[in-house]
Scaffold this motif. Structure first.
Motif, mmCIF file in Angstrom:
data_model
loop_
_atom_site.group_PDB
_atom_site.id
_atom_site.type_symbol
_atom_site.label_atom_id
_atom_site.label_comp_id
_atom_site.label_asym_id
_atom_site.label_seq_id
_atom_site.Cartn_x
_atom_site.Cartn_y
_atom_site.Cartn_z
ATOM 1 N N GLY A 221 0.786 -1.225 0.000
ATOM 2 C CA GLY A 221 0.000 0.000 0.000
ATOM 3 C C GLY A 221 0.819 1.277 0.000
ATOM 4 N N LYS A 238 -1.994 3.090 5.156
ATOM 5 C CA LYS A 238 -2.954 2.210 4.499
ATOM 6 C C LYS A 238 -2.377 0.814 4.367
ATOM 7 N N THR A 239 -3.237 -0.134 4.083
ATOM 8 C CA THR A 239 -2.809 -1.511 3.861
ATOM 9 C C THR A 239 -3.618 -2.116 2.728
ATOM 10 N N VAL A 240 -3.034 -3.068 2.044
ATOM 11 C CA VAL A 240 -3.707 -3.764 0.948
ATOM 12 C C VAL A 240 -3.925 -5.208 1.365
ATOM 13 N N ILE A 255 -8.260 -1.813 -0.088
ATOM 14 C CA ILE A 255 -7.244 -0.853 0.347
ATOM 15 C C ILE A 255 -7.878 0.012 1.431
ATOM 16 N N TYR A 289 1.852 3.520 -6.819
ATOM 17 C CA TYR A 289 2.343 2.656 -5.740
ATOM 18 C C TYR A 289 3.806 2.308 -5.986
#
Length: 378
Positions: A221, A238-240, A255, A289
């Protein structure tokens, strides 16, 4: 029975739940097929389709005879949908469909007691795996029981049922000791040298994790705008992750915010690592990204598979990607000047004690140094 199931089958586009509520061991002779439509707030029992009120439960005549746990779980999941993260809600739905409703869904909530919960825990411990190969771990069982507890507490707060004495419910003792697996210093140096020999955007991601302890979802992310070359920091916000929808039997890339509030953090980056990252940093495309230099991120599963192939191709020790995070933490603890408070914040842990509990016992070298101090007594 096959015709009944066929009539209840749902397509991938439907927003419905199909559960086979086999109530053993509490009611071995009862099998109920329930079709729950979360969007339209309906559920199916036998030949009757009823409307579910998605508003908070009240202690009124509608519930005077007691509602089924399956109904409560549906109402509670609707209530929580806008409150918790998408991934958390997906886990709650999965636990409800796979474990809670099949075992207790047909019971009225007024009839559920601590003994039922205890029996469920022991059943999951001995026979909880869906593939029939034994039971679930204690940690997984606690994750399964959590939405059940929250839903029953939800009803109890509205005085629909008495509050259960959860303190009297016991979990089996975990037989497996969690052990932190990390690379040795020699193995870590070998990996770093191999990365430099094969340096590109993807291998830079491996190096970044090894030097900062990022979680794989946080790495995937990371956008260009989150990297400050001048301040020599990266911002984790954030994280994916891929979220599985138990109702639709599909998954989607999500996301969102990191694992917890403490996971949102700013991490200083070593100067040497900043120089490496600078080669792949695109200031003109701040929304791109870092791992892809595109508007779409790579998903953790894909990057994890790439990492496995990279290790195999270069004859490096086989480890899980998350063990790079462990390696960073263990190396940091081995450095006397690296204080535990700073390490805890860099890792995004909720508190220092959690960091010590996970990694404190991993530093065997420090323990050896401490024990050598006892030589003066001999």
């Amino acid at each position: 029975m096959r015709k009944l199931l066929k009539s209840l089958m749902i397509s991938a586009s439907d927003s419905e739940i199909l559960t086979t509520a086999n109530c053993q061991p509490f009611a071995k002779d009862v099998k109920t097929y329930m079709k729950v439509n979360i969007m339209n707030d309906k559920y199916f029992e036998g030949n009757a389709c009823k409307k579910i009120d998605a508003t908070p439960i009240k202690n009124d005549s509608d519930f005077s005879n007691g509602i089924l746990l399956s109904t409560l779980m549906t109402k509670w999941l609707l209530y929580k949908k806008s409150i918790v993260k998408l991934s958390t809600h997906a886990n709650f739905v999965s636990s409800t469909m796979n474990h809670i409703n099949p075992m207790l869904g047909r019971k009225r909530i007024s009839d559920i007691n601590e003994g039922d919960i205890q029996d469920l825990i022991m059943y999951l411990y001995n026979n909880g795996r869906k593939d029939g190969k034994g039971g679930l771990s204690v940690k997984t069982i606690k994750d399964v029981i959590l939405p059940l507890k929250l839903a029953l507490d939800y009803a109890a707060k509205r005085r629909v049922i008495p509050k259960l004495e959860w303190d009297t419910i016991e979990y089996p003792k975990s037989t497996s000791k969690s052990r932190v697996i990390a690379l040795s210093q020699e193995e870590e140096q070998q990996l770093i040298q191999t990365i430099y020999l094969n340096l590109d955007r993807k291998t830079c991601g491996i190096l970044l994790t090894l030097m900062t302890g990022l979680r794989i979802g946080e790495l995937c992310g990371l956008q260009m705008k989150d990297i400050s070359l001048s301040k020599q920091t990266i911002s984790i916000n954030k994280t994916v992750q891929r979220v599985y929808d138990s109702r639709r039997k599909t998954s989607s890339l999500y996301i969102g915010q990191p694992k917890s509030e403490s996971s949102i953090r700013e991490i200083p980056v070593p100067k040497m690592l900043i120089k490496v990252m600078q080669k792949f940093h695109n200031e003109k495309r701040p929304e791109n990204y870092f791992l892809t230099d595109a508007k779409k991120p790579t998903e953790p599963r894909t990057y994890r598979q790439y990492f496995e192939r990279f290790l195999k191709r270069n004859n490096l020790p086989k480890i899980k990607f998350h063990e790079l995070r462990h390696t960073f933490a263990v190396r940091a603890i081995e450095i006397p000047e690296f204080d535990i408070k700073s390490l805890s914040e860099i890792l995004g842990h909720k508190n220092v004690s959690f960091t010590l509990n996970v990694y404190g016992r991993a530093n065997i070298q420090q323990k050896k140094k401490c024990m050598e101090l006892m030589n003066d007594l001999l």
